[in-house]
Design an enzyme around this catalytic site. Structure first.
Site, mmCIF file in Angstrom:
data_model
loop_
_atom_site.group_PDB
_atom_site.id
_atom_site.type_symbol
_atom_site.label_atom_id
_atom_site.label_comp_id
_atom_site.label_asym_id
_atom_site.label_seq_id
_atom_site.Cartn_x
_atom_site.Cartn_y
_atom_site.Cartn_z
ATOM 1 C CE1 TYR A 41 -3.386 -2.721 5.772
ATOM 2 C CE2 TYR A 41 -3.313 -0.358 5.321
ATOM 3 C CZ TYR A 41 -3.332 -1.671 4.871
ATOM 4 O OH TYR A 41 -3.288 -1.931 3.518
ATOM 5 C CB THR A 80 -0.900 -0.004 1.259
ATOM 6 O OG1 THR A 80 -1.502 1.271 1.414
ATOM 7 C CG2 THR A 80 -0.097 -0.295 2.527
ATOM 8 C CG ASP A 81 -1.151 4.950 -1.021
ATOM 9 O OD1 ASP A 81 -1.699 4.323 -0.089
ATOM 10 O OD2 ASP A 81 -1.762 5.798 -1.702
ATOM 11 C CD GLU A 82 -3.230 3.440 4.601
ATOM 12 O OE1 GLU A 82 -2.905 3.180 5.769
ATOM 13 O OE2 GLU A 82 -4.391 3.405 4.196
ATOM 14 C CE LYS A 123 -0.031 -4.560 3.007
ATOM 15 N NZ LYS A 123 -0.422 -5.898 2.474
HETATM 16 P P1 NAD Z 1 -9.824 -7.268 2.346
HETATM 17 O O1 NAD Z 1 -9.833 -7.004 3.810
HETATM 18 O O2 NAD Z 1 -11.043 -6.970 1.545
HETATM 19 O O3 NAD Z 1 -9.475 -8.805 2.087
HETATM 20 C C1 NAD Z 1 -8.483 -9.475 2.796
HETATM 21 C C2 NAD Z 1 -8.603 -10.978 2.504
HETATM 22 O O4 NAD Z 1 -7.533 -11.656 3.176
HETATM 23 C C3 NAD Z 1 -9.918 -11.594 3.004
HETATM 24 O O5 NAD Z 1 -10.442 -12.458 2.021
HETATM 25 C C4 NAD Z 1 -9.491 -12.370 4.255
HETATM 26 O O6 NAD Z 1 -10.313 -13.489 4.523
HETATM 27 C C5 NAD Z 1 -8.078 -12.790 3.871
HETATM 28 N N1 NAD Z 1 -7.231 -13.046 5.052
HETATM 29 C C6 NAD Z 1 -7.067 -12.239 6.140
HETATM 30 N N2 NAD Z 1 -6.225 -12.825 7.013
HETATM 31 C C7 NAD Z 1 -5.836 -14.007 6.457
HETATM 32 C C8 NAD Z 1 -4.968 -15.050 6.882
HETATM 33 N N3 NAD Z 1 -4.308 -14.999 8.062
HETATM 34 N N4 NAD Z 1 -4.795 -16.115 6.058
HETATM 35 C C9 NAD Z 1 -5.441 -16.177 4.873
HETATM 36 N N5 NAD Z 1 -6.293 -15.230 4.437
HETATM 37 C C10 NAD Z 1 -6.481 -14.160 5.219
HETATM 38 O O7 NAD Z 1 -8.556 -6.505 1.784
HETATM 39 P P2 NAD Z 1 -8.370 -5.696 0.412
HETATM 40 O O8 NAD Z 1 -8.855 -4.331 0.588
HETATM 41 O O9 NAD Z 1 -8.864 -6.543 -0.695
HETATM 42 O O10 NAD Z 1 -6.766 -5.623 0.360
HETATM 43 C C11 NAD Z 1 -6.025 -6.712 -0.206
HETATM 44 C C12 NAD Z 1 -4.546 -6.360 -0.175
HETATM 45 O O11 NAD Z 1 -4.314 -5.158 -0.911
HETATM 46 C C13 NAD Z 1 -4.003 -6.093 1.232
HETATM 47 O O12 NAD Z 1 -2.705 -6.647 1.308
HETATM 48 C C14 NAD Z 1 -3.952 -4.588 1.340
HETATM 49 O O13 NAD Z 1 -2.928 -4.173 2.219
HETATM 50 C C15 NAD Z 1 -3.611 -4.228 -0.095
HETATM 51 N N6 NAD Z 1 -4.057 -2.881 -0.538
HETATM 52 C C16 NAD Z 1 -5.359 -2.497 -0.363
HETATM 53 C C17 NAD Z 1 -5.788 -1.269 -0.861
HETATM 54 C C18 NAD Z 1 -7.239 -0.821 -0.721
HETATM 55 O O14 NAD Z 1 -7.569 0.283 -1.143
HETATM 56 N N7 NAD Z 1 -8.137 -1.622 -0.175
HETATM 57 C C19 NAD Z 1 -4.872 -0.431 -1.508
HETATM 58 C C20 NAD Z 1 -3.533 -0.840 -1.647
HETATM 59 C C21 NAD Z 1 -3.154 -2.085 -1.165
HETATM 60 O O1 DAU Z 2 -4.139 3.922 0.486
HETATM 61 C C1 DAU Z 2 -4.360 2.555 0.428
HETATM 62 C C2 DAU Z 2 -5.197 2.109 1.612
HETATM 63 O O2 DAU Z 2 -6.524 2.558 1.362
HETATM 64 C C3 DAU Z 2 -5.167 0.602 1.829
HETATM 65 O O3 DAU Z 2 -3.861 0.210 2.184
HETATM 66 C C4 DAU Z 2 -6.143 0.177 2.936
HETATM 67 O O4 DAU Z 2 -6.195 -1.229 3.025
HETATM 68 C C5 DAU Z 2 -7.528 0.710 2.571
HETATM 69 O O5 DAU Z 2 -8.442 0.397 3.603
HETATM 70 C C6 DAU Z 2 -7.479 2.221 2.343
HETATM 71 O O6 DAU Z 2 -7.160 2.905 3.584
HETATM 72 P P1 DAU Z 2 -7.940 4.241 4.035
HETATM 73 O O7 DAU Z 2 -7.809 4.345 5.488
HETATM 74 O O8 DAU Z 2 -7.542 5.378 3.173
HETATM 75 O O9 DAU Z 2 -9.445 3.798 3.575
HETATM 76 P P2 DAU Z 2 -10.873 3.955 4.298
HETATM 77 O O10 DAU Z 2 -11.882 3.475 3.309
HETATM 78 O O11 DAU Z 2 -10.897 3.386 5.659
HETATM 79 O O12 DAU Z 2 -11.013 5.543 4.434
HETATM 80 C C7 DAU Z 2 -10.848 6.420 3.329
HETATM 81 C C8 DAU Z 2 -10.895 7.840 3.873
HETATM 82 O O13 DAU Z 2 -12.220 8.127 4.307
HETATM 83 C C9 DAU Z 2 -9.996 8.059 5.072
HETATM 84 O O14 DAU Z 2 -9.425 9.362 4.993
HETATM 85 C C10 DAU Z 2 -10.942 7.977 6.268
HETATM 86 C C11 DAU Z 2 -12.251 8.506 5.695
HETATM 87 N N1 DAU Z 2 -13.491 7.938 6.256
HETATM 88 C C12 DAU Z 2 -13.621 6.578 6.354
HETATM 89 C C13 DAU Z 2 -14.795 6.025 6.824
HETATM 90 C C14 DAU Z 2 -14.944 4.518 6.946
HETATM 91 C C15 DAU Z 2 -14.547 8.790 6.608
HETATM 92 O O15 DAU Z 2 -14.439 10.031 6.503
HETATM 93 N N2 DAU Z 2 -15.711 8.229 7.060
HETATM 94 C C16 DAU Z 2 -15.893 6.882 7.192
HETATM 95 O O16 DAU Z 2 -16.970 6.450 7.602
#
Ligand code: NAD
Ligand code: DAU
Length: 339
Positions: free
Chosen positions: A155, A128-130, A159
């Site tokens: 989190y 992630t970019d975080e 990562k």
């Molecule tokens: P998500 O929470 O929707 O899905 C996570 C999946 O991993 C689920 O299916 C869960 O059952 C599985 N999992 C969790 N713990 C596990 C374990 N111990 N063993 C096996 N499976 C397990 O997550 P997402 O949003 O789809 O993110 C997927 C990946 O992408 C993550 O590594 C996250 O850091 C990365 N990522 C997410 C975003 C975003 O915007 N959501 C952006 C950049 C990177």
């Molecule tokens: O940047 C990549 C990341 O993006 C991934 O690594 C994470 O897995 C993914 O969850 C996401 O992280 P954020 O914390 O940015 O996403 P989230 O959807 O939780 O929140 C997006 C923004 O919205 C953040 O600034 C918090 C804000 N927010 C979130 C919720 C749930 C609100 O203002 N209200 C809300 O109810």
């Protein structure tokens, strides 16, 4: 450009989550020659429905934990590559209880790369970019592959730790690995705890959306399909040991995104509540994807955010059966946190 790597058997961890399942569906559609074994623990965030209906001879689900070394060894031994998506992924949850984040994100990655090292299997690490922390709203800079690590939340620190393990395994053991760090994804099948689905489903339920703090925080949105095509490009054509940033020039403030959702759903633009801010809340993320574009020729396709958002709103309106079971427990967790 590096030689093309042509995997035939891949293990996709977390393939029942939001982004992992998009990748599995994308591979099944674009690369029918590839067999995918999904390894997923089916935590609260994993749902087998996300990959239901895919051809059974090409997509297999193994329910299990990435920290289970015996299970992981058996799967990795028979694979050409591992694409690692599984994680605890939600910042707010990591603040409430960081323990599962350390275990899955750090120990789980360790378990996978040890198996890949043992069997000489190619490994792609989805991050992630975080890990780069945040930027000021008025800073012209964007994150690049050279930006120092400065994670803010439990989190993102787990990562970052997992990225560091992969880098060390490349250097010390010659692990054949690539890493990608992507910005915020949106699209169908995203858990209702995340910002965009939470607000859409609140509006469907007649509940006012919740904006953290002043709402000026900026996220750099990319459609999850574009993330999938980028991961495939890096897996098959990326240089071993390299990190690639994935982004689609999608910077938007949370308040702007929320107003766009409200407009799209026929609500007044001010029909939301401001709630307690997230502790340590990162201000702005922004990705410079130049390396990925120049070196691998990757281009995002779904860059019209209004269109992508409208399609995502439509998906949640049409798929209540999918999200309804998770909604009440998710909102109960938020209520307990004052959000
Ligand atoms: P998500 O929470 O929707 O899905 C996570 C999946 O991993 C689920 O299916 C869960 O059952 C599985 N999992 C969790 N713990 C596990 C374990 N111990 N063993 C096996 N499976 C397990 O997550 P997402 O949003 O789809 O993110 C997927 C990946 O992408 C993550 O590594 C996250 O850091 C990365 N990522 C997410 C975003 C975003 O915007 N959501 C952006 C950049 C990177
Ligand atoms: O940047 C990549 C990341 O993006 C991934 O690594 C994470 O897995 C993914 O969850 C996401 O992280 P954020 O914390 O940015 O996403 P989230 O959807 O939780 O929140 C997006 C923004 O919205 C953040 O600034 C918090 C804000 N927010 C979130 C919720 C749930 C609100 O203002 N209200 C809300 O109810």
């Amino acid at each position: 450009m590096a030689d093309t790597f042509e995997p035939r058997n891949i293990v996709v961890t977390g393939g029942c989550g939001f982004i992992g399942s998009n990748f599995v569906r994308w591979v099944a559609r674009e690369h029918p020659e590839v067999h995918v074994t999904v390894l997923d623990k089916l935590t609260y965030a994993g749902n087998p429905a996300n990959i239901a209906g895919l051809p059974a001879d090409r997509v297999e689900l193994v329910v299990g934990d990435i920290c289970d070394a015996g299970l992981v060894d058996g799967l990795v031994a028979g694979a050409d590559a591992v694409v690692h998506y599984a994680a605890e992924s939600h910042n707010d949850n990591s603040i409430a209880d960081p323990a599962p984040f350390v275990r899955t994100n750090v120990e789980g990655t360790f378990t996978l790369i040890e198996a890949c090292r043992r069997y000489g299997v190619r490994y792609h690490h989805v991050s992630t970019d975080e890990v780069y922390g945040d930027l000021a709203l008025d800073d012209p800079a964007r994150f690049t592959e050279e930006t120092p690590y400065r994670p803010s939340s439990p989190y993102s620190s787990t990562k970052a730790a997992s990225d560091m393990l992969v880098r060390a395994w490349v250097r010390t053991y010659g692990l054949a690995a690539t890493i990608s760090n992507c910005s915020n994804n949106y699209g169908p099948y995203q858990h209702v705890e995340k910002f965009i689905p939470r607000q859409i489903t609140n509006i469907i339920d007649g509940v006012r959306p919740r904006l953290y703090g002043d709402g000026l925080n900026v996220r750099d949105w990319i459609h999850t399909e574009d993330h999938s095509s980028a991961v495939w490009a890096i897996l098959t054509r990326g240089r071993i040991g390299e990190t690639y940033l994935i982004g689609a020039d999608g910077e938007r403030s949370n308040a702007d995104v929320l107003r766009a959702i409200l407009r799209c759903m026929g609500q007044p633009e001010d029909a939301f509540d401001r709630v307690r801010d997230r502790p340590g809340h990162d201000r702005r993320y922004a990705i410079d994807p130049t390396k990925l574009r120049r070196e691998l020729g990757w281009e995002p396709k779904l860059t019209d955010f209004s269109r992508g958002l409208a399609a995502t709103v439509a998906w949640y309106c049409e798929n209540e059966d999918w999200w309804r079971p998770a909604k009440e427990a998710t909102e109960a967790r938020y209520r307990a946190q004052g959000q």
